[in-house]
Write an enzyme that holds these catalytic residues in place. Structure first.
Site, PDB file in Angstrom:
ATOM      1  N   ASN A  12       5.298   6.622  -3.360  1.00  0.00           N
ATOM      2  CA  ASN A  12       6.367   6.331  -4.307  1.00  0.00           C
ATOM      3  C   ASN A  12       5.817   6.233  -5.722  1.00  0.00           C
ATOM      4  OD1 ASN A  12       8.369   6.012  -2.290  1.00  0.00           O
ATOM      5  ND2 ASN A  12       7.802   3.871  -1.995  1.00  0.00           N
ATOM      6  N   GLY A  40       3.982   2.989  -3.311  1.00  0.00           N
ATOM      7  CA  GLY A  40       4.260   3.338  -1.921  1.00  0.00           C
ATOM      8  C   GLY A  40       3.262   2.611  -1.045  1.00  0.00           C
ATOM      9  N   LYS A  41       3.746   1.921  -0.016  1.00  0.00           N
ATOM     10  CA  LYS A  41       2.844   1.101   0.796  1.00  0.00           C
ATOM     11  C   LYS A  41       1.719   1.936   1.401  1.00  0.00           C
ATOM     12  CE  LYS A  41       4.378  -2.554   2.885  1.00  0.00           C
ATOM     13  NZ  LYS A  41       4.041  -3.489   1.830  1.00  0.00           N
ATOM     14  N   GLU A 141       7.806   2.641   6.040  1.00  0.00           N
ATOM     15  CA  GLU A 141       8.547   3.329   4.983  1.00  0.00           C
ATOM     16  C   GLU A 141       8.695   4.822   5.274  1.00  0.00           C
ATOM     17  OE1 GLU A 141       7.812   0.499   1.077  1.00  0.00           O
ATOM     18  OE2 GLU A 141       6.552   2.270   1.304  1.00  0.00           O
ATOM     19  N   THR A 222      -0.212 -12.467   7.418  1.00  0.00           N
ATOM     20  CA  THR A 222      -0.593 -12.769   6.038  1.00  0.00           C
ATOM     21  C   THR A 222       0.318 -13.862   5.488  1.00  0.00           C
ATOM     22  OG1 THR A 222       0.776 -10.940   5.229  1.00  0.00           O
ATOM     23  CG2 THR A 222      -1.544 -10.472   5.643  1.00  0.00           C
ATOM     24  N   GLY A 227      -3.454 -17.759   2.620  1.00  0.00           N
ATOM     25  CA  GLY A 227      -4.498 -17.028   3.319  1.00  0.00           C
ATOM     26  C   GLY A 227      -3.971 -16.145   4.425  1.00  0.00           C
ATOM     27  N   ASP A 248       0.705 -10.092 -11.053  1.00  0.00           N
ATOM     28  CA  ASP A 248       1.591  -9.145 -10.385  1.00  0.00           C
ATOM     29  C   ASP A 248       1.171  -9.032  -8.923  1.00  0.00           C
ATOM     30  OD1 ASP A 248       3.172  -7.076  -9.513  1.00  0.00           O
ATOM     31  OD2 ASP A 248       2.391  -5.573 -10.907  1.00  0.00           O
ATOM     32  N   THR A 250       2.592  -7.210  -6.586  1.00  0.00           N
ATOM     33  CA  THR A 250       3.235  -6.049  -5.973  1.00  0.00           C
ATOM     34  C   THR A 250       2.426  -5.446  -4.829  1.00  0.00           C
ATOM     35  OG1 THR A 250       4.330  -5.518  -8.063  1.00  0.00           O
ATOM     36  CG2 THR A 250       4.246  -3.785  -6.409  1.00  0.00           C
ATOM     37  N   ALA A 251       1.139  -5.200  -5.013  1.00  0.00           N
ATOM     38  CA  ALA A 251       0.349  -4.500  -3.994  1.00  0.00           C
ATOM     39  C   ALA A 251      -0.626  -5.423  -3.273  1.00  0.00           C
ATOM     40  CB  ALA A 251      -0.412  -3.343  -4.631  1.00  0.00           C
ATOM     41  N   ALA A 252      -0.373  -6.719  -3.306  1.00  0.00           N
ATOM     42  CA  ALA A 252      -1.330  -7.667  -2.718  1.00  0.00           C
ATOM     43  C   ALA A 252      -1.561  -7.400  -1.234  1.00  0.00           C
ATOM     44  CB  ALA A 252      -0.833  -9.091  -2.923  1.00  0.00           C
ATOM     45  N   GLY A 253      -0.475  -7.290  -0.475  1.00  0.00           N
ATOM     46  CA  GLY A 253      -0.607  -7.065   0.961  1.00  0.00           C
ATOM     47  C   GLY A 253      -1.216  -5.710   1.284  1.00  0.00           C
ATOM     48  N   ASP A 254      -0.842  -4.687   0.522  1.00  0.00           N
ATOM     49  CA  ASP A 254      -1.388  -3.351   0.754  1.00  0.00           C
ATOM     50  C   ASP A 254      -2.881  -3.299   0.436  1.00  0.00           C
ATOM     51  OD1 ASP A 254       1.176  -2.509   1.398  1.00  0.00           O
ATOM     52  OD2 ASP A 254       1.609  -1.837  -0.642  1.00  0.00           O
TER      53      ASP A 254
END
Length: 303
Positions: A12, A40-41, A141, A222, A227, A248, A250-254
């Protein structure tokens, strides 16, 4: 030599809308700033894996538009192979519209576009690459049937599968769960999958046990700033997050998942250490703006 990681997922272009706070229903607010970035994940996770040293290949789909060329460049610039990124002639490249608050919290709207066109034929072209990998990583996705098909190819070859069940799907096919070796929901996604509200150690354990019964070997939940909880059926615990000032998220988990997949041994014997590495990478990512621009390299993580 780093892990061989194949990521199947979304590409994305993110439009990031910075606001002081989220608007109330019916309210109009002025933007503080607007930016464009790759996202995009799937693409985020692939770039995180590649920047942490994994030999990374991507299975996905873009449109014939300028956004598609932009996303291919983002992958290539980070060392991700785009050999198996197909082009849709009927849909534009996916987009995400990210509303970002001063606190670093976000709200995201997704236009799937060409991501929704990814199919089994696209996976077949990458079958040999999947069979030679250490891990295949996927999210939700792109079409579920396509992911299931890719996981079937992986499992037949003895390749470990990692599923990030996001965005959350209430009735995730049990066949896909049974094909998953490592599942990585957040608290909300864990509740949707299991019916257990994740609030403490006991509820985390209960959610993990339910996922084990569904057929998943290793559960990773997560927990944001708290943690990461892990449970492999024998050993469980929490690896704390690093305390930083988030700009930000936004992409922490990715970033966590891609970095984690680059560090995890194929026999999963260093699970806790790989989670720690992923936490470090994620803590660096949230201190910068944008999804892909914020993802650190291995050198930055180790430093």
């Amino acid at each position: 030599m780093g892990n061989k990681v194949v990521v199947l997922g979304s590409l994305n272009v993110d439009t990031i809308l910075q606001v002081g706070r989220f608007p109330e229903p019916g309210e109009t607010l002025a933007l503080k700033d607007k930016q464009m970035a790759g996202g995009g994940k799937g693409a985020n996770q692939a770039i995180a894996a590649a920047r942490s040293g994994a030999e990374t290949s991507f299975i996905g789909k873009v449109g014939t538009d300028a956004n598609g060329q932009f996303m291919l460049k983002q992958l290539l610039d980070s060392g991700v192979s785009t050999e198996y990124v197909a082009t849709s002639k009927v849909a534009d490249t996916g987009q995400a519209f990210v509303m970002l608050e001063n606190t670093g919290e976000n709200r995201i709207l997704i236009y799937g576009g060409s991501n929704a066109e990814l199919n089994e034929d696209d996976v077949n072209k990458a079958a040999e690459k999947i069979q030679q990998a250490d891990f295949i990583v996927a999210q939700l996705e792109t079409p579920l049937e396509t992911t299931k098909y890719a996981f079937e190819i992986a499992k037949q070859a003895g390749i470990k599968t990692i599923l990030n069940p996001a965005p959350a799907v209430k009735n995730l096919p049990k066949e896909l769960i049974q094909l998953t070796d490592v599942i990585t929901p957040n608290e909300t996604e864990a509740e949707i999958l299991t019916g257990v509200t994740v609030v403490d150690d006991a509820s985390m354990k209960e959610a993990a046990q339910r996922l084990h019964k569904m057929g998943v070997q290793t559960v990773i939940i997560t927990l944001g700033s708290k943690g990461v909880y892990y449970d492999d059926g024998d050993v469980s615990g929490i690896v704390p997050a690093f305390k930083v000032h988030a700009i930000d998220t936004t992409a922490a988990g990715d970033t966590f998942l891609g970095s984690f997949s680059s560090e995890l041994k194929p026999d999963l014997s260093n699970l806790k250490e790989a989670i720690m590495y992923g936490n470090k990478a994620s803590s660096l990512a949230v201190q910068k703006m944008g999804a892909q621009p914020s993802i650190p390299t291995r050198k930055e993580v180790l430093k």
